[in-house]
Structure formats: C-alpha cells, structure tokens
Motif scaffolding. Structure first.
Motif, PDB file in Angstrom:
ATOM      1  N   GLU A  19      -1.735 -11.442  -4.815  1.00  0.00           N
ATOM      2  CA  GLU A  19      -0.428 -11.899  -5.283  1.00  0.00           C
ATOM      3  C   GLU A  19      -0.184 -11.467  -6.724  1.00  0.00           C
ATOM      4  O   GLU A  19       0.930 -11.087  -7.088  1.00  0.00           O
ATOM      5  CB  GLU A  19      -0.314 -13.416  -5.146  1.00  0.00           C
ATOM      6  CG  GLU A  19      -0.129 -13.871  -3.720  1.00  0.00           C
ATOM      7  CD  GLU A  19      -0.147 -15.383  -3.564  1.00  0.00           C
ATOM      8  OE1 GLU A  19      -0.425 -16.090  -4.560  1.00  0.00           O
ATOM      9  OE2 GLU A  19       0.108 -15.852  -2.450  1.00  0.00           O
ATOM     10  N   LYS A  20      -1.214 -11.500  -7.555  1.00  0.00           N
ATOM     11  CA  LYS A  20      -1.066 -11.044  -8.937  1.00  0.00           C
ATOM     12  C   LYS A  20      -0.739  -9.555  -8.987  1.00  0.00           C
ATOM     13  O   LYS A  20       0.114  -9.126  -9.769  1.00  0.00           O
ATOM     14  CB  LYS A  20      -2.354 -11.327  -9.732  1.00  0.00           C
ATOM     15  CG  LYS A  20      -2.471 -12.766 -10.169  1.00  0.00           C
ATOM     16  CD  LYS A  20      -3.774 -13.063 -10.864  1.00  0.00           C
ATOM     17  CE  LYS A  20      -3.936 -12.305 -12.156  1.00  0.00           C
ATOM     18  NZ  LYS A  20      -5.141 -12.698 -12.898  1.00  0.00           N
ATOM     19  N   LYS A  21      -1.398  -8.764  -8.151  1.00  0.00           N
ATOM     20  CA  LYS A  21      -1.118  -7.323  -8.114  1.00  0.00           C
ATOM     21  C   LYS A  21       0.278  -7.057  -7.567  1.00  0.00           C
ATOM     22  O   LYS A  21       0.974  -6.155  -8.026  1.00  0.00           O
ATOM     23  CB  LYS A  21      -2.162  -6.607  -7.272  1.00  0.00           C
ATOM     24  CG  LYS A  21      -3.498  -6.546  -7.956  1.00  0.00           C
ATOM     25  CD  LYS A  21      -4.515  -5.895  -7.092  1.00  0.00           C
ATOM     26  CE  LYS A  21      -5.843  -5.996  -7.820  1.00  0.00           C
ATOM     27  NZ  LYS A  21      -6.961  -5.617  -7.055  1.00  0.00           N
TER      28      LYS A  21
ATOM     29  N   SER B 218       5.053 -10.139   1.116  1.00  0.00           N
ATOM     30  CA  SER B 218       4.745  -9.083   2.090  1.00  0.00           C
ATOM     31  C   SER B 218       3.812  -8.037   1.478  1.00  0.00           C
ATOM     32  O   SER B 218       2.894  -7.561   2.147  1.00  0.00           O
ATOM     33  CB  SER B 218       6.022  -8.436   2.609  1.00  0.00           C
ATOM     34  OG  SER B 218       6.640  -7.662   1.612  1.00  0.00           O
ATOM     35  N   ILE B 219       4.025  -7.696   0.208  1.00  0.00           N
ATOM     36  CA  ILE B 219       3.124  -6.745  -0.464  1.00  0.00           C
ATOM     37  C   ILE B 219       1.736  -7.356  -0.609  1.00  0.00           C
ATOM     38  O   ILE B 219       0.721  -6.689  -0.382  1.00  0.00           O
ATOM     39  CB  ILE B 219       3.699  -6.326  -1.833  1.00  0.00           C
ATOM     40  CG1 ILE B 219       4.965  -5.492  -1.646  1.00  0.00           C
ATOM     41  CG2 ILE B 219       2.668  -5.540  -2.632  1.00  0.00           C
ATOM     42  CD1 ILE B 219       5.709  -5.212  -2.927  1.00  0.00           C
ATOM     43  N   ALA B 220       1.666  -8.648  -0.970  1.00  0.00           N
ATOM     44  CA  ALA B 220       0.377  -9.323  -1.132  1.00  0.00           C
ATOM     45  C   ALA B 220      -0.384  -9.382   0.193  1.00  0.00           C
ATOM     46  O   ALA B 220      -1.602  -9.139   0.222  1.00  0.00           O
ATOM     47  CB  ALA B 220       0.585 -10.725  -1.687  1.00  0.00           C
ATOM     48  N   ASN B 221       0.302  -9.676   1.285  1.00  0.00           N
ATOM     49  CA  ASN B 221      -0.366  -9.725   2.592  1.00  0.00           C
ATOM     50  C   ASN B 221      -0.859  -8.346   3.020  1.00  0.00           C
ATOM     51  O   ASN B 221      -1.920  -8.218   3.628  1.00  0.00           O
ATOM     52  CB  ASN B 221       0.568 -10.311   3.649  1.00  0.00           C
ATOM     53  CG  ASN B 221       0.752 -11.793   3.470  1.00  0.00           C
ATOM     54  OD1 ASN B 221      -0.144 -12.481   2.984  1.00  0.00           O
ATOM     55  ND2 ASN B 221       1.914 -12.289   3.839  1.00  0.00           N
ATOM     56  N   GLU B 222      -0.091  -7.316   2.667  1.00  0.00           N
ATOM     57  CA  GLU B 222      -0.519  -5.949   2.972  1.00  0.00           C
ATOM     58  C   GLU B 222      -1.779  -5.594   2.185  1.00  0.00           C
ATOM     59  O   GLU B 222      -2.722  -5.017   2.723  1.00  0.00           O
ATOM     60  CB  GLU B 222       0.607  -4.972   2.626  1.00  0.00           C
ATOM     61  CG  GLU B 222       0.307  -3.538   2.952  1.00  0.00           C
ATOM     62  CD  GLU B 222       1.450  -2.624   2.555  1.00  0.00           C
ATOM     63  OE1 GLU B 222       1.163  -1.538   2.025  1.00  0.00           O
ATOM     64  OE2 GLU B 222       2.616  -3.006   2.759  1.00  0.00           O
ATOM     65  N   LEU B 223      -1.820  -5.957   0.893  1.00  0.00           N
ATOM     66  CA  LEU B 223      -3.007  -5.709   0.076  1.00  0.00           C
ATOM     67  C   LEU B 223      -4.204  -6.504   0.590  1.00  0.00           C
ATOM     68  O   LEU B 223      -5.338  -6.021   0.594  1.00  0.00           O
ATOM     69  CB  LEU B 223      -2.730  -6.067  -1.384  1.00  0.00           C
ATOM     70  CG  LEU B 223      -1.795  -5.156  -2.164  1.00  0.00           C
ATOM     71  CD1 LEU B 223      -1.473  -5.760  -3.517  1.00  0.00           C
ATOM     72  CD2 LEU B 223      -2.406  -3.783  -2.327  1.00  0.00           C
ATOM     73  N   PHE B 224      -3.956  -7.749   1.015  1.00  0.00           N
ATOM     74  CA  PHE B 224      -5.040  -8.613   1.492  1.00  0.00           C
ATOM     75  C   PHE B 224      -5.637  -8.086   2.795  1.00  0.00           C
ATOM     76  O   PHE B 224      -6.816  -8.280   3.062  1.00  0.00           O
ATOM     77  CB  PHE B 224      -4.520 -10.040   1.673  1.00  0.00           C
ATOM     78  CG  PHE B 224      -5.596 -11.052   1.938  1.00  0.00           C
ATOM     79  CD1 PHE B 224      -6.587 -11.291   1.008  1.00  0.00           C
ATOM     80  CD2 PHE B 224      -5.614 -11.772   3.113  1.00  0.00           C
ATOM     81  CE1 PHE B 224      -7.579 -12.234   1.242  1.00  0.00           C
ATOM     82  CE2 PHE B 224      -6.593 -12.715   3.367  1.00  0.00           C
ATOM     83  CZ  PHE B 224      -7.578 -12.943   2.423  1.00  0.00           C
TER      84      PHE B 224
END
Length: 127
Positions: free
Chosen positions: A15-17, A50-56
């Motif tokens: 989430e930070k990223k 959505s970006i955080a879930n993709e990174l995760f």
C-alpha cells in the motif's frame, strides 16, 4: 549478529508503494492553465488498492520490518501480521564471505550482508 529483520511481502508495504504510484492532487493544471479534475478520494483509494493487491500477488521479496535485536522479536512480528504477510523469512546481518570463507573487507571493515537466519543457525550450531 545483532541485527535481524523480516523479509517477505506485506500488504502494508504494498500500500505504501502504491501510494507513491497514484497521483495525489485532485486537480491539476493543463497546458492552458485550466484546472482539470483528476479523481475523487474514493476513486483514488480504489486505484491504490488495486495496485497494492497486484503488488501483493507478486513474489518479490522486500525488507518489510524495522531492525530487531533478537530473532524472537522478528518471529513475534510475523505472527502479529497474520494473513497480511506472505513469504516471510527472518534474516540477519553478517559479514560477507568469499569462496574461501574469508570475510570481505572494504577500507579495513567487513562488508555486511543479509543472510537467512536458519542457514546461519545451522552454520554456527545454534539450536
């Protein structure tokens, strides 16, 4: 070996990223000096999530905790994270060694690197 840290992937770190990737201002000026509405706070949050879930979902490994003095503190930190942490491993700072087992020196001081704590325990004979 006085520094330990948790490496892996955490939802909070993702989430930070993602916050850095999502533009913050709600309005920006175009080339003519007019204001253009970017998005509402909820739209921005949806895009960030959505970006955080993709990174995760990726398998990349990062340092996700601060430094600890002992491995049991890092283990507790992992347990507190629950399902928001995956691929977690404890690593410790040790002197880097070359192929012959000698410490790598730079300007007279040993170069430190992160190594998996389980490997170091086996090497040193620690239970």
């Amino acid at each position: 070996m006085s520094t330990f840290a948790v490496f892996g992937n955490s939802l909070f770190a993702c989430e930070k990223k993602a916050n850095k990737k999502v533009e913050f201002p709600l309005e920006i000026r175009d080339g003519n000096g007019r204001y253009i509405r970017m998005e509402s706070g909820s739209e921005r949050k949806r895009r960030r999530d959505s970006i955080a879930n993709e990174l995760f979902s990726q398998e990349k490994i990062y340092q996700i905790s601060q430094a600890f003095d002992a491995p049991q503190f890092a283990k507790e930190w992992i347990e507190l994270g629950g399902d928001k942490i995956k691929n977690a491993s404890i690593k410790c700072r040790v002197p880097k060694v070359d192929k012959l087992g000698r410490a790598v020196l730079r300007k007279g001081a040993p170069v430190l690197c992160w190594r998996d704590w389980d490997e170091v325990k086996k090497e040193k004979g620690i239970k």
